[in-house]
Design a protein around this motif. Structure first.
Motif, PDB file in Angstrom:
ATOM      1  N   LYS A 129      42.283  41.072  50.816  1.00 57.03           N
ATOM      2  CA  LYS A 129      43.080  39.962  50.306  1.00 57.03           C
ATOM      3  C   LYS A 129      44.569  40.279  50.462  1.00 57.03           C
ATOM      4  N   ASP A 132      49.731  39.568  47.133  1.00 55.32           N
ATOM      5  CA  ASP A 132      50.049  38.642  46.042  1.00 55.32           C
ATOM      6  C   ASP A 132      48.778  38.015  45.471  1.00 55.32           C
ATOM      7  N   TYR A 133      47.828  37.686  46.333  1.00 59.08           N
ATOM      8  CA  TYR A 133      46.569  37.094  45.872  1.00 59.08           C
ATOM      9  C   TYR A 133      45.757  38.127  45.080  1.00 59.08           C
ATOM     10  N   GLN A 137      44.535  37.876  41.170  1.00 57.70           N
ATOM     11  CA  GLN A 137      43.142  38.046  40.751  1.00 57.70           C
ATOM     12  C   GLN A 137      43.031  39.035  39.590  1.00 57.70           C
ATOM     13  N   ILE A 216      48.045  33.854  53.291  1.00 56.30           N
ATOM     14  CA  ILE A 216      46.952  32.898  53.019  1.00 56.30           C
ATOM     15  C   ILE A 216      47.134  31.641  53.849  1.00 56.30           C
TER      16      ILE A 216
END
Length: 252
Positions: A129, A132-133, A137, A216
């Motif tokens: 991932k 930042d994602y 999470q 993303i």
């Protein structure tokens, strides 16, 4: 001026100084050359600069007398000429490309009290991932170790941008794995009817590797383009793709 009174006459000694004006008293000679007197009183320790000709003449005279400097008599020997093969190697070594900048950053947490199986769930959740994602999470995760993992990811992102000169907006958690730590001594857990069991408190840590990759938005755009490229239809707007398994035109 003091006058000595004695029955016996006393003779005063006068030192004679020879100059261009004739013999005079030494105490009055300093007034004839005031600059010499100033040099002798104020600049007695300062040496006047000599011309290069005077320096060379002094060196030759010292060399004749055998009192020359040892380091000036040393003859410099030129290094032997290298063969052509070694010269080519040195030139090739000097023309090597500069060192490449680091393209990844490795960071890990310290060993803390958690099972490696429980921590591996969080490692699988953030692997692959964007950074930042992954931090997002861990921020909304209900796991007890999520806060520690979130802080570790934020620190790793900061270090990658500061020390490795990587773009923080394009960092991706390329790899994530869990390692077991040292197991503390086993403790006794009392049970009923005089029995007892054993209790262990395992330690583990999480390690990640950050690399520059797609964000993303770039991943979504690449996935959409891939889906559109797979569409092959015979509509009004034909795609520039070959027809797969074409049927024969004249089948009779």
């Amino acid at each position: 001026m003091q006058v000595y009174r004695s029955s016996r006459p006393r003779l005063l000694r006068q030192s004679v100084f020879v100059s261009s004006l004739g013999p005079v008293c030494r105490r009055h000679a300093s007034f004839l050359r005031p600059l010499d007197w100033v040099k002798g009183k104020l600049a007695s320790g300062i040496k006047e600069t000599q011309s290069p000709e005077e320096v060379q003449a002094a060196k030759e005279q010292a060399k004749k007398q055998g009192t020359s400097n040892v380091f000036e008599d040393v003859v410099t020997v030129k290094p032997p000429a290298l063969p052509r093969a070694k010269k080519v190697k040195q030139i090739a070594k000097s023309r090597l490309p500069p060192k490449q900048l680091p393209n990844s950053h490795k960071y890990s947490t310290a060993n803390f009290k958690i099972s490696h199986r429980k921590l591996n769930m969080l490692g699988r959740q953030i692997a692959g991932k964007p950074i930042d994602y992954a931090i997002l999470q861990m921020q909304f995760s209900e796991k007890r170790a999520s806060t520690r993992i979130m802080n570790m990811l934020a620190t790793a992102r900061d270090h990658a941008g500061r020390y490795k000169r990587l773009q923080e907006g394009k960092l991706v958690v390329a790899e994530a794995w869990v390692t077991k730590g040292k197991r503390p001594p086993t403790r006794i857990e009392p049970r009923g009817r005089g029995h007892y069991g054993t209790r262990t408190h395992p330690n583990s840590k999480l390690t990640v590797v950050l690399k520059e990759g797609k964000t993303i938005e770039e991943q979504k755009a690449a996935a959409r383009k891939k889906k559109l490229d797979r569409i092959v239809s015979a509509a009004l707007q034909r795609e520039d793709k070959p027809i797969r398994n074409p049927s024969p035109t004249w089948g009779w």
